[in-house]
Design a protein around this motif. Structure first.
Motif, PDB file in Angstrom:
ATOM      1  N   PRO A  68      -1.878 -24.901 -13.080  1.00 28.56           N
ATOM      2  CA  PRO A  68      -0.984 -25.672 -12.202  1.00 28.56           C
ATOM      3  C   PRO A  68      -1.749 -26.592 -11.260  1.00 28.56           C
ATOM      4  O   PRO A  68      -1.271 -27.687 -10.940  1.00 28.56           O
ATOM      5  CB  PRO A  68      -0.205 -24.601 -11.426  1.00 28.56           C
ATOM      6  CG  PRO A  68      -0.938 -23.331 -11.605  1.00 28.56           C
ATOM      7  CD  PRO A  68      -1.761 -23.452 -12.844  1.00 28.56           C
ATOM      8  N   ALA A  69      -2.941 -26.190 -10.849  1.00 31.45           N
ATOM      9  CA  ALA A  69      -3.739 -27.037  -9.954  1.00 31.45           C
ATOM     10  C   ALA A  69      -4.124 -28.334 -10.663  1.00 31.45           C
ATOM     11  O   ALA A  69      -3.967 -29.427 -10.120  1.00 31.45           O
ATOM     12  CB  ALA A  69      -4.989 -26.296  -9.493  1.00 31.45           C
ATOM     13  N   ARG A  70      -4.595 -28.200 -11.922  1.00 34.24           N
ATOM     14  CA  ARG A  70      -5.010 -29.394 -12.654  1.00 34.24           C
ATOM     15  C   ARG A  70      -3.831 -30.339 -12.850  1.00 34.24           C
ATOM     16  O   ARG A  70      -3.950 -31.544 -12.665  1.00 34.24           O
ATOM     17  CB  ARG A  70      -5.603 -28.997 -14.005  1.00 34.24           C
ATOM     18  CG  ARG A  70      -5.935 -30.186 -14.870  1.00 34.24           C
ATOM     19  CD  ARG A  70      -6.750 -29.842 -16.096  1.00 34.24           C
ATOM     20  NE  ARG A  70      -8.136 -30.280 -15.895  1.00 34.24           N
ATOM     21  CZ  ARG A  70      -9.047 -30.365 -16.864  1.00 34.24           C
ATOM     22  NH1 ARG A  70      -8.751 -30.005 -18.086  1.00 34.24           N
ATOM     23  NH2 ARG A  70     -10.261 -30.781 -16.608  1.00 34.24           N
ATOM     24  N   ARG A  71      -2.669 -29.764 -13.212  1.00 29.69           N
ATOM     25  CA  ARG A  71      -1.519 -30.629 -13.491  1.00 29.69           C
ATOM     26  C   ARG A  71      -0.911 -31.240 -12.237  1.00 29.69           C
ATOM     27  O   ARG A  71      -0.246 -32.274 -12.306  1.00 29.69           O
ATOM     28  CB  ARG A  71      -0.485 -29.862 -14.316  1.00 29.69           C
ATOM     29  CG  ARG A  71      -0.819 -30.015 -15.773  1.00 29.69           C
ATOM     30  CD  ARG A  71      -0.631 -28.823 -16.651  1.00 29.69           C
ATOM     31  NE  ARG A  71      -1.302 -29.094 -17.927  1.00 29.69           N
ATOM     32  CZ  ARG A  71      -2.572 -28.793 -18.189  1.00 29.69           C
ATOM     33  NH1 ARG A  71      -3.316 -28.177 -17.291  1.00 29.69           N
ATOM     34  NH2 ARG A  71      -3.116 -29.104 -19.348  1.00 29.69           N
ATOM     35  N   ALA A  72      -1.148 -30.613 -11.112  1.00 29.99           N
ATOM     36  CA  ALA A  72      -0.686 -31.209  -9.858  1.00 29.99           C
ATOM     37  C   ALA A  72      -1.707 -32.207  -9.325  1.00 29.99           C
ATOM     38  O   ALA A  72      -1.487 -32.835  -8.294  1.00 29.99           O
ATOM     39  CB  ALA A  72      -0.415 -30.118  -8.827  1.00 29.99           C
ATOM     40  N   GLY A  73      -2.841 -32.340 -10.015  1.00 29.44           N
ATOM     41  CA  GLY A  73      -3.825 -33.353  -9.641  1.00 29.44           C
ATOM     42  C   GLY A  73      -5.067 -32.817  -8.952  1.00 29.44           C
ATOM     43  O   GLY A  73      -5.982 -33.571  -8.664  1.00 29.44           O
ATOM     44  N   ASN A  74      -5.093 -31.507  -8.662  1.00 34.05           N
ATOM     45  CA  ASN A  74      -6.241 -30.953  -7.935  1.00 34.05           C
ATOM     46  C   ASN A  74      -7.317 -30.491  -8.910  1.00 34.05           C
ATOM     47  O   ASN A  74      -7.481 -29.302  -9.191  1.00 34.05           O
ATOM     48  CB  ASN A  74      -5.781 -29.808  -7.037  1.00 34.05           C
ATOM     49  CG  ASN A  74      -6.837 -29.439  -6.009  1.00 34.05           C
ATOM     50  OD1 ASN A  74      -8.025 -29.708  -6.215  1.00 34.05           O
ATOM     51  ND2 ASN A  74      -6.419 -28.824  -4.918  1.00 34.05           N
ATOM     52  N   GLU A  75      -8.085 -31.457  -9.383  1.00 33.57           N
ATOM     53  CA  GLU A  75      -9.109 -31.189 -10.394  1.00 33.57           C
ATOM     54  C   GLU A  75     -10.228 -30.296  -9.845  1.00 33.57           C
ATOM     55  O   GLU A  75     -10.773 -29.468 -10.570  1.00 33.57           O
ATOM     56  CB  GLU A  75      -9.672 -32.523 -10.893  1.00 33.57           C
ATOM     57  CG  GLU A  75     -10.733 -32.419 -11.970  1.00 33.57           C
ATOM     58  CD  GLU A  75     -10.193 -32.107 -13.361  1.00 33.57           C
ATOM     59  OE1 GLU A  75      -8.957 -32.029 -13.526  1.00 33.57           O
ATOM     60  OE2 GLU A  75     -11.018 -31.916 -14.280  1.00 33.57           O
ATOM     61  N   PHE A  76     -10.534 -30.441  -8.559  1.00 34.87           N
ATOM     62  CA  PHE A  76     -11.570 -29.592  -7.959  1.00 34.87           C
ATOM     63  C   PHE A  76     -11.214 -28.126  -8.087  1.00 34.87           C
ATOM     64  O   PHE A  76     -12.007 -27.307  -8.547  1.00 34.87           O
ATOM     65  CB  PHE A  76     -11.727 -29.921  -6.467  1.00 34.87           C
ATOM     66  CG  PHE A  76     -12.661 -31.040  -6.215  1.00 34.87           C
ATOM     67  CD1 PHE A  76     -14.041 -30.838  -6.250  1.00 34.87           C
ATOM     68  CD2 PHE A  76     -12.177 -32.306  -5.955  1.00 34.87           C
ATOM     69  CE1 PHE A  76     -14.912 -31.885  -6.033  1.00 34.87           C
ATOM     70  CE2 PHE A  76     -13.045 -33.359  -5.740  1.00 34.87           C
ATOM     71  CZ  PHE A  76     -14.403 -33.156  -5.780  1.00 34.87           C
ATOM     72  N   LEU A  77      -9.990 -27.811  -7.667  1.00 40.21           N
ATOM     73  CA  LEU A  77      -9.560 -26.425  -7.683  1.00 40.21           C
ATOM     74  C   LEU A  77      -9.515 -25.898  -9.112  1.00 40.21           C
ATOM     75  O   LEU A  77      -9.932 -24.773  -9.389  1.00 40.21           O
ATOM     76  CB  LEU A  77      -8.176 -26.315  -7.016  1.00 40.21           C
ATOM     77  CG  LEU A  77      -7.606 -24.927  -6.864  1.00 40.21           C
ATOM     78  CD1 LEU A  77      -8.576 -23.989  -6.165  1.00 40.21           C
ATOM     79  CD2 LEU A  77      -6.290 -24.986  -6.078  1.00 40.21           C
ATOM     80  N   GLN A  79     -11.340 -26.823 -11.639  1.00 35.58           N
ATOM     81  CA  GLN A  79     -12.678 -26.569 -12.178  1.00 35.58           C
ATOM     82  C   GLN A  79     -13.359 -25.388 -11.491  1.00 35.58           C
ATOM     83  O   GLN A  79     -14.126 -24.658 -12.132  1.00 35.58           O
ATOM     84  CB  GLN A  79     -13.533 -27.842 -12.077  1.00 35.58           C
ATOM     85  CG  GLN A  79     -13.025 -28.930 -13.024  1.00 35.58           C
ATOM     86  CD  GLN A  79     -14.050 -30.001 -13.326  1.00 35.58           C
ATOM     87  OE1 GLN A  79     -15.232 -29.839 -13.034  1.00 35.58           O
ATOM     88  NE2 GLN A  79     -13.607 -31.096 -13.924  1.00 35.58           N
ATOM     89  N   GLY A 196       3.960 -28.691 -15.663  1.00 37.06           N
ATOM     90  CA  GLY A 196       3.345 -29.682 -14.783  1.00 37.06           C
ATOM     91  C   GLY A 196       3.422 -29.287 -13.321  1.00 37.06           C
ATOM     92  O   GLY A 196       3.566 -30.132 -12.449  1.00 37.06           O
ATOM     93  N   ALA A 197       3.356 -27.975 -13.062  1.00 37.38           N
ATOM     94  CA  ALA A 197       3.387 -27.398 -11.707  1.00 37.38           C
ATOM     95  C   ALA A 197       4.753 -27.528 -11.024  1.00 37.38           C
ATOM     96  O   ALA A 197       4.883 -27.257  -9.838  1.00 37.38           O
ATOM     97  CB  ALA A 197       2.285 -27.988 -10.817  1.00 37.38           C
TER      98      ALA A 197
ATOM     99  N   SER B 361       5.113 -32.812 -17.231  1.00 32.91           N
ATOM    100  CA  SER B 361       3.993 -32.879 -18.183  1.00 32.91           C
ATOM    101  C   SER B 361       4.377 -32.288 -19.535  1.00 32.91           C
ATOM    102  O   SER B 361       3.553 -31.693 -20.215  1.00 32.91           O
ATOM    103  CB  SER B 361       2.732 -32.188 -17.631  1.00 32.91           C
ATOM    104  OG  SER B 361       2.868 -30.784 -17.637  1.00 32.91           O
ATOM    105  N   SER B 387      -3.700 -36.124  -4.721  1.00 28.49           N
ATOM    106  CA  SER B 387      -4.164 -34.793  -4.340  1.00 28.49           C
ATOM    107  C   SER B 387      -5.568 -34.826  -3.751  1.00 28.49           C
ATOM    108  O   SER B 387      -5.819 -34.279  -2.674  1.00 28.49           O
ATOM    109  CB  SER B 387      -4.129 -33.868  -5.556  1.00 28.49           C
ATOM    110  OG  SER B 387      -4.831 -32.678  -5.260  1.00 28.49           O
TER     111      SER B 387
END
Lengths: 265, 427
Positions: A68-77, A79, A196-197, B361, B387
């Motif tokens: 859910p983090a990746r799909r909400a845009g938080n790529e840092f979290l 990874q 997609g979160a 998505s 984000s």
């Protein structure tokens, strides 16, 4: 039905004994914490115990895949989660993972390799189909679902995302049910609204909730049971049935629950 | 002359579009070439994805086949025009020429019929996907103009051939016998009572109308939503071949995460990573070139929007509008004096957060697109920017992020309770 005599080893326990299981059952956050989905987790564990396959879970060492983090845009979290999970999985030398969550399935299978995590990942629908094909699970004649009208809701992350359309249907066919399709199914399947979160926030303003739209379509098939293979879909559809005030006529079940019930586990 | 002007305009426009696509970030899509050729052959040339809906698929096939094959005749037109000949191929091909031109006429009638049905679907039956909010004014006019132009061009061919046949019958000089041309012969009665001289003017007028029309149309296409007739081919060739559910990794983030976790970083860890620029996309130059090519390829058919669960339930998100907004922004950047720095950006000025936040998505839009456009990757890049650069995700998502960071689950449960589900099974 009995809840006793099931063994649920953790990777840590097995490792301490110098053993390694054939498969890791990745339970997922919904399977661990969501009251409704915990029963799917338990049903699946009972099936694993019944067929006597060597498996283990991570227990408290498991952690969100980061989907859910990746799909909400938080790529840092995402990874951060992925890399620490990969360290744990590689630490136990995991080779094969089975999960009952299409989101975990998609992430572990498709997205972890780029970060160095390479495993054979299969979804529990495919796993159940294999057990049926191998004759290890044989829903008996006169199982409670025989002849029942059942419709199957395709999870986006299983279907369109990963082309798993047949395995869940084969599992249902093994129960001798009357499988009825919704108009929007397989590649044209309508999302339950949670991907997609979206599961973790309210929807944007609109005319209708997506899960109500989908539940109406499922109810229109005349099915008594809506089968699902995803924790988010299960929640969304169960909420939809509640919103339509059809809880007494239409039930929502996961494939593993149906098999476990048919096997009288 | 006409040909030179058309070529000049086409070349200029080609450069413009190429420059637009080059605003995008690099992305390697040159691997697995045999799979790519196969996909292009099936999806662009074979129109595989159109056949999810058979009626428009067949009609579209007529227009497409007509467009490709009738243009062989344009080749003759161009040679005739340059050499001052008339129907230069007729004497060489003899009876086959008759068959060929009859076949072209059949296609012209098929194209005409299809375009009429398309106009009816758009304007009388009002198929819902052609009447979404983004389909006001220019997009609707553009679509109708294209269909009208095609109808008029096809009529010109038929009338030209009709006038030509009357001239042949009257024994006019230079009018080589073509044999009976079935479809256009229905128009012959209109012309039979004219003098040869008038008829030659008619026939020439239709000829010029058609050739100028075709060339003009070719130029118009490059300004319109109709570019898919060319771009469908490269766009399907360079499409994503991975499972739809897979989101591509951001390597710039990987390096930072590895440093944070104290893991070895590839290359020289002592030197700080090169300037990574923005995380995610705020504007079109943050997207990959493929997303920008997608935007020029989009013909605004709206199959994506018709399948989008958010759009079907009345949310503002429309994948087609995402593609149209992206192209509009690229053209805006190329045509204003200040380029990217004109105070606007793709996010906010052209696409709102409300739109991108509504996406599940689910990939229904990606699956629906007949030319393999991927609106989801644009939405994702915009979400990444919101984000990671703005911390501007919806509050509920920020809480979810926090839960994952502290509890390792998207909900607020204690990580030590994660294995409690097993308690009543173990006994």
């Amino acid at each position: 039905m009995s809840d006793s005599k099931n063994i649920i080893p953790t990777m840590a326990e097995m490792n301490a004994k110098g053993e390694s299981p054939e498969i890791l059952f990745w339970v997922g956050c919904a399977g661990s914490f969501d009251d409704r989905y915990k029963s799917v987790t338990k049903a699946f564990v009972k099936i694993l115990n019944k067929v006597g396959i060597s498996f283990a879970v991570l227990g408290q060492e498991e952690s969100c895949t980061g989907d859910p983090a990746r799909r909400a845009g938080n790529e840092f979290l995402f990874q951060m989660q992925a890399m620490s999970n990969i360290q744990v999985l590689d630490g136990y030398n995991v080779k094969k993972i089975v999960t009952a969550c299409p989101h975990c399935f998609n992430t572990l299978k498709n997205e972890y390799p780029e970060l160095g995590g390479n495993y054979e990942v299969i979804h529990h629908s495919t796993f159940l189909q294999q057990l049926i094909d191998e004759g290890k699970v044989k829903p008996a004649d006169g199982n409670p679902f025989e002849g029942e009208k059942i419709t199957y809701h395709d999870s986006c992350y299983l279907g369109r995302s990963n082309n798993v359309y047949e395995a869940p249907r084969r599992v249902l066919e093994a129960l001798d049910v009357e499988l009825v399709e919704m108009k929007r199914c397989k590649t044209n399947g309508l999302c339950c609204g949670a991907g997609g979160a979206q599961m973790f926030k309210d929807s944007e303003p609109g005319a209708k909730e997506i899960n109500v739209e989908r539940t109406e379509e499922a109810i229109d098939t005349g099915a008594n049971i809506i089968a699902s293979a995803c924790p988010f879909c299960l929640t969304m559809l169960a909420d939809g049935v509640k919103a339509k005030d059809k809880e007494s006529e239409v039930k929502v079940f996961d494939l593993a629950e149906l098999i476990a019930k048919a096997e009288d586990l | 002359m006409v040909l030179a002007v058309a070529s000049y305009l086409l070349a200029r426009r080609y450069k413009f579009i190429k420059k637009g696509i080059s605003l995008g970030k690099p992305l390697d899509r040159t691997d697995r070439s045999s799979e790519r050729w196969r996909s292009m052959f099936l999806v662009a040339f074979g129109q595989k994805k159109m056949f999810k809906n058979p009626l428009p698929a067949f009609l579209h096939l007529f227009v497409y086949a007509g467009f490709l094959i009738i243009n062989l005749e344009v080749l003759e037109f161009i040679i005739d025009g340059l050499a001052g000949t008339h129907r230069i191929f007729a004497p060489y091909l003899g009876g086959f020429y008759t068959v060929l031109i009859n076949f072209f006429e059949f296609l012209a009638v098929a194209v005409l019929t299809a375009c009429v049905v398309f106009l009816i679907r758009r304007n009388i039956i009002k198929v819902p996907r052609f009447h979404k909010p983004e389909m006001k004014k220019w997009p609707t006019l553009d679509a109708n103009l294209i269909l009208f132009t095609e109808i008029i061009l096809m009529m010109a061919i038929l009338k030209m051939n009709a006038a030509d046949q009357v001239l042949q019958a009257k024994g006019a000089a230079h009018y080589t016998h073509t044999g009976t041309l079935f479809f256009s012969s229905f128009f012959m009665p209109f012309f039979e009572n004219f003098e040869i001289g008038t008829l030659i003017i008619f026939e020439r007028a239709f000829w010029w109308f058609h050739i100028v029309g075709i060339l003009g149309f070719a130029v118009y296409v490059t300004y319109s939503k109709h570019l898919h007739i060319f771009l469908a081919f490269p766009n399907t060739y360079f499409a994503n071949l991975n499972p739809m559910g897979k989101i591509a990794n951001m390597d710039s983030v990987t390096n930072e995460v590895k440093l944070m976790l104290g893991m070895p970083v590839e290359g020289d860890a002592a030197t700080p990573p090169a300037e990574v620029g923005r995380f995610g996309a705020k504007d079109v130059n943050d997207l990959s070139w493929k997303s920008l090519m997608d935007s020029f390829t989009c013909t605004e058919c709206g199959r994506c929007t018709a399948e989008c669960p958010a759009n079907q339930t009345g949310k503002k998100l429309s994948p087609r509008a995402i593609m149209m907004a992206t192209r509009d922004r690229v053209e805006d950047v190329l045509t204003n004096d200040k380029g990217l720095e004109n105070g606007k950006s793709l996010l906010n000025s052209f696409i709102s957060k409300e739109e991108i936040n509504a996406c599940t998505s689910c990939n229904a839009c990606v699956e629906a697109c007949p030319v393999l456009i991927d609106p989801l990757s644009i939405i994702l890049e915009l979400r990444r920017y919101v984000s990671m650069e703005e911390s501007g995700s919806p509050a509920a998502w920020n809480s979810m992020f926090q839960n994952i960071e502290t509890n390792f689950a998207p909900w607020k449960f204690a990580p030590t309770d994660r294995f409690n589900w097993a308690d009543d099974l173990k006994n």
